[in-house]
Every structure is written in structure tokens, then in C-alpha cells.
Design a protein around this motif. Structure first.
Motif, PDB file in Angstrom:
ATOM      1  N   ALA A   1       0.827  -1.208   0.000  1.00 37.31           N
ATOM      2  CA  ALA A   1       0.000   0.000   0.000  1.00 37.31           C
ATOM      3  C   ALA A   1       0.862   1.259   0.000  1.00 37.31           C
ATOM      4  CB  ALA A   1      -0.923  -0.007   1.215  1.00 37.31           C
ATOM      5  N   VAL A   2       1.960   1.226   0.754  1.00 29.35           N
ATOM      6  CA  VAL A   2       2.870   2.370   0.783  1.00 29.35           C
ATOM      7  C   VAL A   2       3.556   2.536  -0.570  1.00 29.35           C
ATOM      8  CG1 VAL A   2       4.920   3.333   1.892  1.00 29.35           C
ATOM      9  CG2 VAL A   2       3.208   2.160   3.268  1.00 29.35           C
ATOM     10  N   SER A   3       3.933   1.423  -1.185  1.00 30.85           N
ATOM     11  CA  SER A   3       4.557   1.466  -2.513  1.00 30.85           C
ATOM     12  C   SER A   3       3.602   2.065  -3.541  1.00 30.85           C
ATOM     13  CB  SER A   3       4.980   0.062  -2.941  1.00 30.85           C
ATOM     14  OG  SER A   3       5.887  -0.506  -2.025  1.00 30.85           O
ATOM     15  N   HIS A   4       2.345   1.659  -3.481  1.00 36.40           N
ATOM     16  CA  HIS A   4       1.341   2.187  -4.414  1.00 36.40           C
ATOM     17  C   HIS A   4       1.158   3.695  -4.232  1.00 36.40           C
ATOM     18  CE1 HIS A   4      -0.616  -2.064  -4.765  1.00 36.40           C
ATOM     19  NE2 HIS A   4       0.521  -1.961  -5.409  1.00 36.40           N
ATOM     20  N   GLU A   5       1.195   4.148  -2.986  1.00 35.58           N
ATOM     21  CA  GLU A   5       1.045   5.580  -2.740  1.00 35.58           C
ATOM     22  C   GLU A   5       2.218   6.354  -3.341  1.00 35.58           C
ATOM     23  OE1 GLU A   5       0.434   8.724   0.973  1.00 35.58           O
ATOM     24  OE2 GLU A   5       0.091   6.561   1.275  1.00 35.58           O
ATOM     25  N   ALA A   6       3.429   5.820  -3.177  1.00 36.92           N
ATOM     26  CA  ALA A   6       4.605   6.493  -3.749  1.00 36.92           C
ATOM     27  C   ALA A   6       4.519   6.553  -5.268  1.00 36.92           C
ATOM     28  CB  ALA A   6       5.874   5.773  -3.314  1.00 36.92           C
ATOM     29  N   LEU A   7       4.087   5.464  -5.897  1.00 40.90           N
ATOM     30  CA  LEU A   7       3.951   5.443  -7.353  1.00 40.90           C
ATOM     31  C   LEU A   7       2.871   6.418  -7.821  1.00 40.90           C
ATOM     32  CD1 LEU A   7       4.206   1.576  -7.829  1.00 40.90           C
ATOM     33  CD2 LEU A   7       5.796   3.238  -8.835  1.00 40.90           C
ATOM     34  N   SER A   8       1.749   6.398  -7.148  1.00 43.70           N
ATOM     35  CA  SER A   8       0.627   7.256  -7.541  1.00 43.70           C
ATOM     36  C   SER A   8       0.975   8.733  -7.427  1.00 43.70           C
ATOM     37  CB  SER A   8      -0.604   6.938  -6.689  1.00 43.70           C
ATOM     38  OG  SER A   8      -1.036   5.612  -6.908  1.00 43.70           O
ATOM     39  N   ARG A   9       1.765   9.092  -6.425  1.00 42.24           N
ATOM     40  CA  ARG A   9       2.151  10.491  -6.254  1.00 42.24           C
ATOM     41  C   ARG A   9       2.976  11.001  -7.436  1.00 42.24           C
ATOM     42  NH1 ARG A   9       3.672  11.714   0.125  1.00 42.24           N
ATOM     43  NH2 ARG A   9       1.671  11.040   1.027  1.00 42.24           N
ATOM     44  N   HIS A  10       3.540  10.082  -8.197  1.00 44.70           N
ATOM     45  CA  HIS A  10       4.329  10.468  -9.375  1.00 44.70           C
ATOM     46  C   HIS A  10       3.647  10.009 -10.666  1.00 44.70           C
ATOM     47  CE1 HIS A  10       7.900  11.997  -7.227  1.00 44.70           C
ATOM     48  NE2 HIS A  10       7.485  11.175  -6.281  1.00 44.70           N
ATOM     49  N   GLN A  11       2.331   9.830 -10.581  1.00 44.30           N
ATOM     50  CA  GLN A  11       1.506   9.504 -11.748  1.00 44.30           C
ATOM     51  C   GLN A  11       1.975   8.226 -12.446  1.00 44.30           C
ATOM     52  OE1 GLN A  11       2.698  13.035 -11.508  1.00 44.30           O
ATOM     53  NE2 GLN A  11       0.939  13.008 -10.113  1.00 44.30           N
ATOM     54  N   LEU A  12       2.417   7.255 -11.670  1.00 45.02           N
ATOM     55  CA  LEU A  12       2.821   5.961 -12.216  1.00 45.02           C
ATOM     56  C   LEU A  12       1.822   4.889 -11.808  1.00 45.02           C
ATOM     57  CD1 LEU A  12       6.686   6.042 -11.661  1.00 45.02           C
ATOM     58  CD2 LEU A  12       5.448   6.349 -13.801  1.00 45.02           C
ATOM     59  N   ASP A  13       1.686   3.883 -12.647  1.00 48.57           N
ATOM     60  CA  ASP A  13       0.718   2.813 -12.441  1.00 48.57           C
ATOM     61  C   ASP A  13       1.081   1.986 -11.205  1.00 48.57           C
ATOM     62  OD1 ASP A  13      -1.058   0.703 -12.618  1.00 48.57           O
ATOM     63  OD2 ASP A  13      -0.798   0.437 -14.785  1.00 48.57           O
ATOM     64  N   PRO A  14       0.215   1.889 -10.201  1.00 47.28           N
ATOM     65  CA  PRO A  14       0.498   1.054  -9.023  1.00 47.28           C
ATOM     66  C   PRO A  14       0.717  -0.414  -9.375  1.00 47.28           C
ATOM     67  CG  PRO A  14      -1.341   2.530  -8.596  1.00 47.28           C
ATOM     68  CD  PRO A  14      -1.053   2.629 -10.064  1.00 47.28           C
ATOM     69  N   ASP A  15       0.243  -0.847 -10.554  1.00 51.39           N
ATOM     70  CA  ASP A  15       0.422  -2.246 -10.938  1.00 51.39           C
ATOM     71  C   ASP A  15       1.872  -2.589 -11.240  1.00 51.39           C
ATOM     72  OD1 ASP A  15      -2.239  -2.901 -10.639  1.00 51.39           O
ATOM     73  OD2 ASP A  15      -2.755  -2.380 -12.703  1.00 51.39           O
ATOM     74  N   LEU A  16       2.768  -1.605 -11.182  1.00 52.99           N
ATOM     75  CA  LEU A  16       4.200  -1.899 -11.316  1.00 52.99           C
ATOM     76  C   LEU A  16       4.689  -2.737 -10.138  1.00 52.99           C
ATOM     77  CD1 LEU A  16       5.460   1.568 -12.570  1.00 52.99           C
ATOM     78  CD2 LEU A  16       5.569  -0.596 -13.823  1.00 52.99           C
ATOM     79  N   VAL A  17       4.026  -2.609  -8.994  1.00 53.93           N
ATOM     80  CA  VAL A  17       4.371  -3.391  -7.796  1.00 53.93           C
ATOM     81  C   VAL A  17       3.078  -3.979  -7.257  1.00 53.93           C
ATOM     82  CG1 VAL A  17       5.330  -3.352  -5.469  1.00 53.93           C
ATOM     83  CG2 VAL A  17       6.316  -1.881  -7.242  1.00 53.93           C
ATOM     84  N   GLN A  18       2.917  -5.290  -7.374  1.00 54.01           N
ATOM     85  CA  GLN A  18       1.695  -5.945  -6.910  1.00 54.01           C
ATOM     86  C   GLN A  18       2.039  -7.052  -5.914  1.00 54.01           C
ATOM     87  OE1 GLN A  18      -1.439  -6.677 -10.052  1.00 54.01           O
ATOM     88  NE2 GLN A  18       0.302  -6.378 -11.409  1.00 54.01           N
ATOM     89  N   VAL A  19       1.291  -7.096  -4.836  1.00 52.54           N
ATOM     90  CA  VAL A  19       1.401  -8.190  -3.868  1.00 52.54           C
ATOM     91  C   VAL A  19       0.171  -9.079  -4.023  1.00 52.54           C
ATOM     92  CG1 VAL A  19       1.295  -8.788  -1.420  1.00 52.54           C
ATOM     93  CG2 VAL A  19       2.846  -6.998  -2.196  1.00 52.54           C
TER      94      VAL A  19
END
Length: 419
Positions: free
Chosen positions: A163-181
Motif C-alpha cells: 500500500a505504501v509502494s502504491h502511494e509512492a507510485l501514484s504520487r508520481h503519476q505511475l501505475d500502481p500495478d508496477l508493484v503488486q502483492v
């Protein structure tokens, strides 16, 4: 197709789609995401550790060993190491796009090789939830999407870190699916993912022998093994007694749950009487259980009889085997039979014996007068590692950024045609 198989298929497709963006992503953006993630880990440390505490409580109820619980814990020290690791990866040079080995061919063309991502990586691992962040960081910097399937004992911790990884990605307009658990503990999820050869490019399993064998048997995707760490130290007859004692004790007790901890001690017969009593006493003081051969038992009351199943065993705890060997030949044969291609060390004052050991031992790292604990990406100057490969194809040893890439040929011409 079952519901779980359908969900895993969707995850694989999403990862493949997301990975295409990384090929063109600027290094500065990737580094900013990594530093953002480091800041978020500090900011949300309490919440993450609360989820980790629930995993630890459940693990204790299930009877997990102290070694397993130690691997599972996201202590303040482990959290700080994750933050530091993220900054280290951000500071490292981006390997992607690097072109090397350029040469002019008789036809006039220039031929070289460019470093490129592998694509989508599936990580299957047990216990250590810090692997979630380490893997995400290395895969992002090397241009790969990653699907992470941790053990059931760490599910809450891994989901919190995701969830923290997804937040970091989203803050830079990157797809959260780059890191999936993978959000389920169902084993069928692994089976379904191992069939996604059109979306996933590499599988890296980290865990026990059963996990590795099951993944290798079922996978349609290339598998890079992080196998057992059955690491030996051979005390040669020319070894410095005090230095060898210091190395052996530290390699066993400094962090016994690590895969590069010492699990087997081999001692040349000509130095056994001088070395083993003191070594056994020192290890006994550190509460190490010693399981040895008949000859070693006669040299110390602290050495008990080893069972046949103890040889070649990865204890991951304060226990190890001890064997007196006739000579270098027997030591090499023993390592060949019981080692796991992880790490082997010789303690010797002989240049010739050191050179022979380096040449003939088949392991991802071979040490001379040094602890097996040095087989680590950080210690080797690679920064974070995604694992230690005991396979020989593509990578052998600690896998850092470069080991998560491959190289394609590039050709630069000026209108040349083949005659």
C-alpha cells in the motif's frame, strides 16, 4: 478457469502493461519515487509495524521457530535498513540504455549491446517482508514490473508495504500495478501465476527446498533459484588458529538465520587437535549445538553425534555440523556432495591451497580467510539484492541491478546492406 486463476491472470496482464512505461521512464523520476517511498516508510512506520505485530502474534500461535519469527519481524532496525536501501538504490547509476562492446564490422556496421529490462518478474518468498520493499526498489530502478507472493505468515505486513509502494507510485503519476502483492494465501495462486509465460519473464523463488522444487517443477517460465544456504568453512592445516577461530564463530553466530551463515565446519586432521577443542568451546559458549563425526567427538565433549540427515542440512539456527577430513581432496569432495552452491570458505596460510579451492569449489561465492557472511549484495558493492542465485544461467551470486537486466544487440549503420 477458477476465480483465483482469473485474478492471477489479470494481475499478470496488468503487470505486463505497466512494465512498458518503465522502458522510457527517466532515471530522475524513478529515483524520486524511491525517495518518496523511503519518506513514506518513515511516516507510516507505526502502522506498518502494527500489521507486522499481528503477523508475529499469529506466527507464534502457529508455533513458528524463533529463527522464522526473527526473519518475519519488521523491527526499527529492519525498517531503517529498508529506508537506507531505498536511498542507496536511488543513488546508484541507472543501468538501462548503457551500450557497450561496440565494434566496427567489415561490412561497415557498428555492433554493440544495450542493457534493457527483463520485463515482469515474479518473486515467491517466505517470511522476510523486507524483501517486498527491496524487490520493489530494485525492479523499479532496473525497469521491471514485479509481482510479489510472500508467505502466508507475512501477508498483513506485505500488504501494508504494498500500500505504501502504491502511494509512492501514484504520487508520481505511475501505475500502481508496477508493484503488486498477491492478496491471497491460496497455493493455487502460485500455480496460476506459473502458467503466465506470455506475461511473466522470470520467476525468482526464495525459501525452503520444498518451495524451490515445487516452483521449478510447475513453472512454464524460466526460474532463477535462490537455493538453500548450506555454507561450509574448511580449516586447512596451514590456517592461523586465532584468525580461523574468529571467522568460524562469527560466521555461525553473527546472524544464524541468514542464508550465508555457516552450517558446516570441516577441519584438516593435522590441525584438528590444536583447533577443534578451542573452537568447540567458543561455539558452545555462544550456545551453538555441534553435531559431529566420530573423530571430532573425541576432541571435545561439546560435540555430539551427527545423524546422517544432519550433513548438508540448512539449520538457520544455532546449530552446525563438524567433520574432521583427511586432506583437501576430502574437503572438496564433501563440499561437492553436501554444499548447495551458495558460499564456501577456506581458512589457510597456503597460497597454493587457496588457489586450488577457488578454482575447484562450485559455489556462487568462494572465500579465502573470510566469513561466509560476506556473500551479500551490499557487502559486494551491489547495493540491495533481490536474492542470491545458485543457478548458473543469467546470474550466479547476489543479484543487484545489473542482474535484473539483460542485453540486446544494437546495430548502427549508414545504409549498409549485406552482400
Amino acid at each position: 478457469m477458477t476465480e483465483i486463476a482469473g485474478r492471477m491472470r489479470a494481475m499478470a496482464r496488468q503487470a505486463k502493461s505497466a512494465a512498458t512505461v518503465l522502458r522510457a521512464l527517466e532515471s530522475g523520476t524513478k529515483n524520486a519515487v524511491l525517495r518518496e517511498l523511503a519518506a513514506l516508510l518513515r511516516e507510516k512506520q507505526a502502522q506498518i509495524q502494527q500489521e507486522n505485530a499481528l503477523d508475529l502474534e499469529a506466527g507464534a500461535r502457529k508455533g513458528l521457530s524463533q529463527a522464522m519469527l526473527a526473519r518475519l519481524e519488521l523491527s526499527d532496525r529492519v525498517m531503517a535498513e529498508m529506508v537506507q536501501g531505498l536511498h542507496e538504490v536511488a543513488d546508484m547509476a541507472d543501468p538501462l540504455g548503457e551500450i557497450g562492446d561496440m565494434q566496427r564490422r567489415p561490412s561497415g556496421i557498428l555492433v554493440g549491446r544495450m542493457r534493457v529490462p527483463l520485463g515482469v518478474i515474479l518473486m515467491i518468498y517466505e517470511s522476510r517482508p523486507n524483501v517486498t520493499i527491496d524487490s520493489a526498489a530494485l525492479c523499479l530502478k532496473s525497469g521491471n514490473a514485479v509481482i510479489l507472493r510472500g508467505g502466508s505468515e507475512a501477508l498483513r505486513s506485505n500488504l501494508a508495504l504494498a500500500a505504501v509502494s502504491h502511494e509512492a507510485l501514484s504520487r508520481h503519476q505511475l501505475d500502481p500495478d508496477l508493484v503488486q502483492v498477491v492478496p491471497t494465501t491460496e497455493r493455487s495462486a502460485i500455480d496460476a501465476l506459473l502458467e503466465q509465460e506470455d506475461c511473466i519473464d522470470l520467476v525468482i523463488p526464495r525459501g525452503g527446498e520444498g518451495l524451490l522444487r515445487a516452483v521449478t517443477a510447475k513453472s512454464r517460465i524460466p526460474v532463477l533459484k535462490h537455493y538453500r544456504g548450506v555454507c561450509h568453512a574448511f580449516v586447512d592445516e596451514s590456517a592461523d588458529i586465532d584468525a580461523a577461530l574468529r571467522v568460524v564463530v562469527s560466521a555461525k553466530v553473527q546472524r544464524p538465520s541468514a542464508c550465508n551463515a555457516l552450517e558446516g565446519l570441516l577441519v584438516h586432521r593435522n590441525i584438528a587437535q590444536e583447533f577443534l577443542p578451542g573452537a568447540a568451546e567458543a561455539l558452545h559458549r555462544e550456545q551453538v549445538r555441534l553435531l559431529g563425526c566420530e573423530r571430532s567427538q573425541t576432541l571435545s565433549p561439546h560435540i555430539e553425534a551427527a545423524a546422517e540427515t544432519d550433513w548438508g542440512r540448512e539449520f538457520l539456527d544455532l546449530a552446525m555440523t563438524v567433520r574432521v577430513v583427511q586432506d583437501m581432496d576430502e574437503a572438496l569432495a564433501w563440499i561437492e556432495r553436501y554444499g548447495s552452491r551458495h558460499t564456501e570458505s577456506i581458512l589457510t596460510g597456503s597460497y597454493a591451497n587457496a588457489r586450488r579451492f577457488l578454482r575447484e569449489v562450485d559455489a556462487s561465492a568462494v572465500m579465502v580467510n573470510a566469513s561466509t557472511r560476506f556473500n551479500d549484495g551490499g557487502q559486494f558493492g551491489l547495493g540491495l539484492e533481490i536474492g542470491i542465485s545458485t543457478s548458473k544461467l543469467h546470474a550466479y551470486g547476489p543479484m543487484g541491478l545489473n542482474e535484473l537486466t539483460t542485453r540486446k544487440f544494437v546495430v548502427l549503420g549508414n545504409g549498409e546492406i549485406r552482400a
